[in-house]
Motif scaffolding. Structure first.
Motif, PDB file in Angstrom:
ATOM      1  N   LYS A   6      -0.715   8.771   5.017  1.00 29.82           N
ATOM      2  CA  LYS A   6       0.292   7.874   4.440  1.00 29.82           C
ATOM      3  C   LYS A   6       1.685   8.134   5.006  1.00 29.82           C
ATOM      4  CE  LYS A   6       2.002   6.188  -0.014  1.00 29.82           C
ATOM      5  NZ  LYS A   6       1.853   6.255  -1.472  1.00 29.82           N
ATOM      6  N   ASN A  52       0.823  -1.208   0.000  1.00 33.56           N
ATOM      7  CA  ASN A  52       0.000   0.000   0.000  1.00 33.56           C
ATOM      8  C   ASN A  52       0.858   1.261   0.000  1.00 33.56           C
ATOM      9  OD1 ASN A  52      -3.170  -0.062   0.419  1.00 33.56           O
ATOM     10  ND2 ASN A  52      -2.330  -1.958   1.254  1.00 33.56           N
ATOM     11  N   PHE A  78      -2.567   3.721  -2.113  1.00 31.84           N
ATOM     12  CA  PHE A  78      -2.758   3.646  -0.661  1.00 31.84           C
ATOM     13  C   PHE A  78      -4.227   3.450  -0.336  1.00 31.84           C
ATOM     14  CE2 PHE A  78      -3.200   5.505   3.614  1.00 31.84           C
ATOM     15  CZ  PHE A  78      -2.183   4.840   4.286  1.00 31.84           C
ATOM     16  N   ASN A  79      -4.534   2.328   0.310  1.00 30.06           N
ATOM     17  CA  ASN A  79      -5.896   2.038   0.742  1.00 30.06           C
ATOM     18  C   ASN A  79      -5.881   2.037   2.266  1.00 30.06           C
ATOM     19  OD1 ASN A  79      -8.152   0.487   1.760  1.00 30.06           O
ATOM     20  ND2 ASN A  79      -8.550  -0.133  -0.351  1.00 30.06           N
ATOM     21  N   GLN A 112      -7.331  -1.036   4.157  1.00 31.50           N
ATOM     22  CA  GLN A 112      -6.470  -2.229   4.141  1.00 31.50           C
ATOM     23  C   GLN A 112      -5.299  -2.068   5.105  1.00 31.50           C
ATOM     24  OE1 GLN A 112      -5.206  -3.000   0.128  1.00 31.50           O
ATOM     25  NE2 GLN A 112      -7.231  -3.676  -0.535  1.00 31.50           N
ATOM     26  N   VAL A 113      -4.723  -0.890   5.113  1.00 28.50           N
ATOM     27  CA  VAL A 113      -3.591  -0.624   6.001  1.00 28.50           C
ATOM     28  C   VAL A 113      -4.028  -0.734   7.456  1.00 28.50           C
ATOM     29  CG1 VAL A 113      -1.966   1.162   6.769  1.00 28.50           C
ATOM     30  CG2 VAL A 113      -2.330   0.758   4.326  1.00 28.50           C
TER      31      VAL A 113
END
Length: 150
Positions: A126, A48, A53-54, A57-58
């Motif tokens: 992020k 990611n 970048f999700n 999910q992270v």
């Protein structure tokens, strides 16, 4: 404070009892499975960070990592798990079992870093995840460098 200490002692007692009921070769298998799952989730975060970048999910991966690091995996390093058993191989160095104060510090560092990763992931930032991810990976590496055979 006394309640926290009592709970800590109780948790250690239960962990010791639980590991005594699990055969050494199974302790090795279980800890390897836990660390493999943690590694897989670290890989998901890395993907990611390197790609799209999700945040969801992270966050899920960070939660899994923190859950494993705080799950009491230390109970799976019981007597007899410092060496291979039949076809069950371990890469833990014997020095691991001779330096339990250092190992406890490294485990605490991993718990702290993985909880910080969860907090960073929750922000969806992020850059914050990147830093926390690096810190978490650094705690893994610190233990591997000292106590994991190649």
């Amino acid at each position: 404070m006394k309640k926290i200490i009592a709970l800590g002692i109780l948790a250690l007692s239960v962990a010791g009892t639980a590991s005594a009921q699990v055969k050494p070769e199974d302790q090795i298998k279980y800890r390897q499975a836990g660390y493999s799952f943690m590694s897989w989730n670290m890989g998901k975060i890395k993907a990611n960070l390197e790609g799209e970048f999700n945040a969801q999910q992270v966050q899920a991966a960070a939660n899994a990592i923190a859950a494993i690091s705080g799950s009491g995996m230390g109970a799976l390093f019981g007597p007899g798990t410092e060496k291979d058993i039949g076809n069950v191989r371990t890469r833990v160095k014997p020095e691991f079992f001779q330096n339990m104060d250092d190992v406890a510090k490294l485990a605490t560092d991993l718990n702290t870093a993985s909880n910080n990763l969860v907090a960073a992931a929750a922000t969806g930032d992020k850059a914050a995840v990147q830093k926390a991810f690096g810190d978490t990976g650094g705690t893994c590496k610190a233990c591997h460098d000292k106590y994991r055979a190649d």
